[in-house]
Design a protein around this motif. Structure first.
Motif, PDB file in Angstrom:
ATOM      1  N   GLN A  51       0.958  -1.083   0.089  1.00  0.00           N
ATOM      2  CA  GLN A  51      -0.068  -0.060   0.061  1.00  0.00           C
ATOM      3  C   GLN A  51       0.781   1.132   0.050  1.00  0.00           C
ATOM      4  O   GLN A  51       0.514   2.292  -0.777  1.00  0.00           O
ATOM      5  N   LEU A  52       2.019   1.291   0.584  1.00  0.00           N
ATOM      6  CA  LEU A  52       3.082   2.359   0.724  1.00  0.00           C
ATOM      7  C   LEU A  52       3.581   2.585  -0.636  1.00  0.00           C
ATOM      8  O   LEU A  52       3.805   3.637  -1.141  1.00  0.00           O
ATOM      9  N   HIS A  53       3.923   1.281  -1.152  1.00  0.00           N
ATOM     10  CA  HIS A  53       4.403   1.652  -2.506  1.00  0.00           C
ATOM     11  C   HIS A  53       3.597   1.892  -3.542  1.00  0.00           C
ATOM     12  O   HIS A  53       4.034   3.032  -4.435  1.00  0.00           O
ATOM     13  N   LYS A  54       2.463   1.737  -3.382  1.00  0.00           N
ATOM     14  CA  LYS A  54       1.096   2.178  -4.501  1.00  0.00           C
ATOM     15  C   LYS A  54       1.196   3.829  -4.168  1.00  0.00           C
ATOM     16  O   LYS A  54       0.971   4.698  -4.882  1.00  0.00           O
ATOM     17  N   SER A  55       1.137   4.198  -2.939  1.00  0.00           N
ATOM     18  CA  SER A  55       1.159   5.629  -2.352  1.00  0.00           C
ATOM     19  C   SER A  55       2.007   6.454  -3.153  1.00  0.00           C
ATOM     20  O   SER A  55       1.988   7.325  -3.888  1.00  0.00           O
ATOM     21  N   PHE A  56       3.241   5.901  -2.863  1.00  0.00           N
ATOM     22  CA  PHE A  56       4.496   6.667  -3.436  1.00  0.00           C
ATOM     23  C   PHE A  56       4.596   6.665  -5.054  1.00  0.00           C
ATOM     24  O   PHE A  56       4.958   7.456  -5.617  1.00  0.00           O
ATOM     25  N   GLY A  57       3.691   5.516  -5.675  1.00  0.00           N
ATOM     26  CA  GLY A  57       3.887   5.380  -7.277  1.00  0.00           C
ATOM     27  C   GLY A  57       2.834   6.594  -7.668  1.00  0.00           C
ATOM     28  O   GLY A  57       3.368   7.035  -8.477  1.00  0.00           O
ATOM     29  N   PHE A  58       2.041   6.646  -7.248  1.00  0.00           N
ATOM     30  CA  PHE A  58       0.810   7.768  -7.643  1.00  0.00           C
ATOM     31  C   PHE A  58       1.448   9.130  -7.234  1.00  0.00           C
ATOM     32  O   PHE A  58       1.565   9.714  -7.932  1.00  0.00           O
ATOM     33  N   LEU A  59       2.381   9.221  -6.149  1.00  0.00           N
ATOM     34  CA  LEU A  59       2.922  10.498  -5.935  1.00  0.00           C
ATOM     35  C   LEU A  59       3.961  10.873  -6.931  1.00  0.00           C
ATOM     36  O   LEU A  59       4.006  11.845  -7.578  1.00  0.00           O
ATOM     37  N   LEU A  60       4.855   9.734  -6.965  1.00  0.00           N
ATOM     38  CA  LEU A  60       5.937   9.706  -8.338  1.00  0.00           C
ATOM     39  C   LEU A  60       5.316  10.000  -9.526  1.00  0.00           C
ATOM     40  O   LEU A  60       5.872  11.244 -10.344  1.00  0.00           O
ATOM     41  N   LEU A  61       4.159   9.491 -10.137  1.00  0.00           N
ATOM     42  CA  LEU A  61       3.478   9.767 -11.300  1.00  0.00           C
ATOM     43  C   LEU A  61       3.101  11.197 -11.449  1.00  0.00           C
ATOM     44  O   LEU A  61       3.522  11.928 -12.389  1.00  0.00           O
ATOM     45  N   GLY A  62       2.522  11.876 -10.334  1.00  0.00           N
ATOM     46  CA  GLY A  62       2.341  13.342 -10.393  1.00  0.00           C
ATOM     47  C   GLY A  62       3.275  14.190 -10.391  1.00  0.00           C
ATOM     48  O   GLY A  62       3.197  15.111 -11.214  1.00  0.00           O
ATOM     49  N   LEU A  63       4.413  13.967  -9.648  1.00  0.00           N
ATOM     50  CA  LEU A  63       5.492  14.879  -9.611  1.00  0.00           C
ATOM     51  C   LEU A  63       6.267  14.796 -10.685  1.00  0.00           C
ATOM     52  O   LEU A  63       6.514  15.700 -11.623  1.00  0.00           O
ATOM     53  N   VAL A  64       6.269  13.447 -11.717  1.00  0.00           N
ATOM     54  CA  VAL A  64       6.960  13.432 -13.036  1.00  0.00           C
ATOM     55  C   VAL A  64       6.228  14.399 -13.920  1.00  0.00           C
ATOM     56  O   VAL A  64       6.601  14.886 -14.892  1.00  0.00           O
ATOM     57  N   LEU A  65       4.772  14.371 -13.881  1.00  0.00           N
ATOM     58  CA  LEU A  65       3.878  15.168 -14.785  1.00  0.00           C
ATOM     59  C   LEU A  65       4.099  16.548 -14.625  1.00  0.00           C
ATOM     60  O   LEU A  65       4.420  17.340 -15.587  1.00  0.00           O
ATOM     61  N   VAL A  66       4.430  16.986 -13.310  1.00  0.00           N
ATOM     62  CA  VAL A  66       4.462  18.418 -13.164  1.00  0.00           C
ATOM     63  C   VAL A  66       6.045  18.782 -13.773  1.00  0.00           C
ATOM     64  O   VAL A  66       6.349  19.620 -14.175  1.00  0.00           O
ATOM     65  N   ARG A  67       6.936  17.797 -13.480  1.00  0.00           N
ATOM     66  CA  ARG A  67       8.546  18.023 -13.918  1.00  0.00           C
ATOM     67  C   ARG A  67       8.464  18.119 -15.441  1.00  0.00           C
ATOM     68  O   ARG A  67       9.109  19.003 -16.031  1.00  0.00           O
ATOM     69  N   ILE A  68       7.824  17.537 -16.183  1.00  0.00           N
ATOM     70  CA  ILE A  68       7.580  17.229 -17.608  1.00  0.00           C
ATOM     71  C   ILE A  68       7.135  18.877 -18.124  1.00  0.00           C
ATOM     72  O   ILE A  68       7.573  19.393 -18.910  1.00  0.00           O
ATOM     73  N   GLY A  69       5.947  19.196 -17.117  1.00  0.00           N
ATOM     74  CA  GLY A  69       5.312  20.427 -17.712  1.00  0.00           C
ATOM     75  C   GLY A  69       6.286  21.632 -17.500  1.00  0.00           C
ATOM     76  O   GLY A  69       6.307  22.568 -18.204  1.00  0.00           O
ATOM     77  N   TRP A  70       7.030  21.583 -16.133  1.00  0.00           N
ATOM     78  CA  TRP A  70       8.049  22.503 -15.960  1.00  0.00           C
ATOM     79  C   TRP A  70       9.104  22.571 -16.901  1.00  0.00           C
ATOM     80  O   TRP A  70       9.792  23.616 -17.436  1.00  0.00           O
ATOM     81  N   ARG A  71       9.469  21.415 -17.676  1.00  0.00           N
ATOM     82  CA  ARG A  71      10.779  20.965 -18.461  1.00  0.00           C
ATOM     83  C   ARG A  71      10.173  21.893 -19.841  1.00  0.00           C
ATOM     84  O   ARG A  71      11.070  22.402 -20.328  1.00  0.00           O
TER      85      ARG A  71
END
Length: 195
Positions: A51-71
């Motif tokens: 469950q923790l792995h899934k939580s951080f997985g969704f957080l990671l996905l969101g942060l990567v999308l923000v990072r790509i937008g920022w890039r």
């Protein structure tokens, strides 16, 4: 100080730097967590780690999308003049593959939980229920995505190791500012000289 938030042609801004290190730490942490959770003998502990792995997985996905937008909204600092032509061509390809890996690995995990016959809800950090993707549930699909998620993670961590080794090469062997400017915008204009 607000001007230090955005990238320029010569340096990374604080937003890109913080996103880079935060995503990097979560990505490596996810690999370690994933490797650990499947080796747990206690089902209760394994379930909690999943469950923790899934939580951080969704957080990671969101942060990567923000990072790509920022890039896409910011210039990418140019490589120092002493970087050779082969590395100039290879660096963008490796960076592109890293972005792809950072998207594909968490997405494959989302697909995995969506097709699982267990149908266990994903509740990131116990805050809300993340809906499953509209995919067919079957044991065959689950086994396929377990295999895919695992080997995509191994391929991604190999890319991360390559990226880290290249950064160390720049810092300790070539003695340029490639790594230093991803630590602070203040290091971007300082040329490192051999001792």
């Amino acid at each position: 100080m607000a001007s230090m938030l955005r990238n320029t042609n010569t340096r990374y801004g604080w937003a890109a730097i913080v996103l880079h290190w935060l995503i990097g730490l979560i990505f490596i942490g996810q690999f370690v967590l994933g490797w650990t959770m499947v080796r747990m003998t206690s089902q209760r502990t394994a379930f909690a780690l999943i469950q923790l792995h899934k939580s951080f997985g969704f957080l990671l996905l969101g942060l990567v999308l923000v990072r790509i937008g920022w890039r896409l909204a910011n210039p990418r600092p140019e490589l120092p003049g002493e970087v050779g032509p082969v590395e100039r061509r290879a660096a963008p390809a490796v960076h592109f593959l890293l972005y792809v890996a950072q998207l594909v690995v968490p997405l494959s995990g989302w697909v995995l939980v969506s097709v699982s016959v267990l149908e266990i809800p994903s509740v990131p950090f116990n805050l809300f229920v993340m809906p499953h993707l509209p995919l067919g549930i079957s044991e065959q699909a689950e086994n396929l995505w377990i295999f895919g998620h695992k080997w995509l993670a191994y391929a991604a961590i190999a890319l991360v190791v390559l990226h880290i080794l290249a950064a160390f090469r720049h810092h300790f062997w070539q003695r340029d500012v490639v790594l230093a400017r991803m630590i602070s915008p203040f290091f971007a204009s300082r040329t490192r000289k051999p001792e």
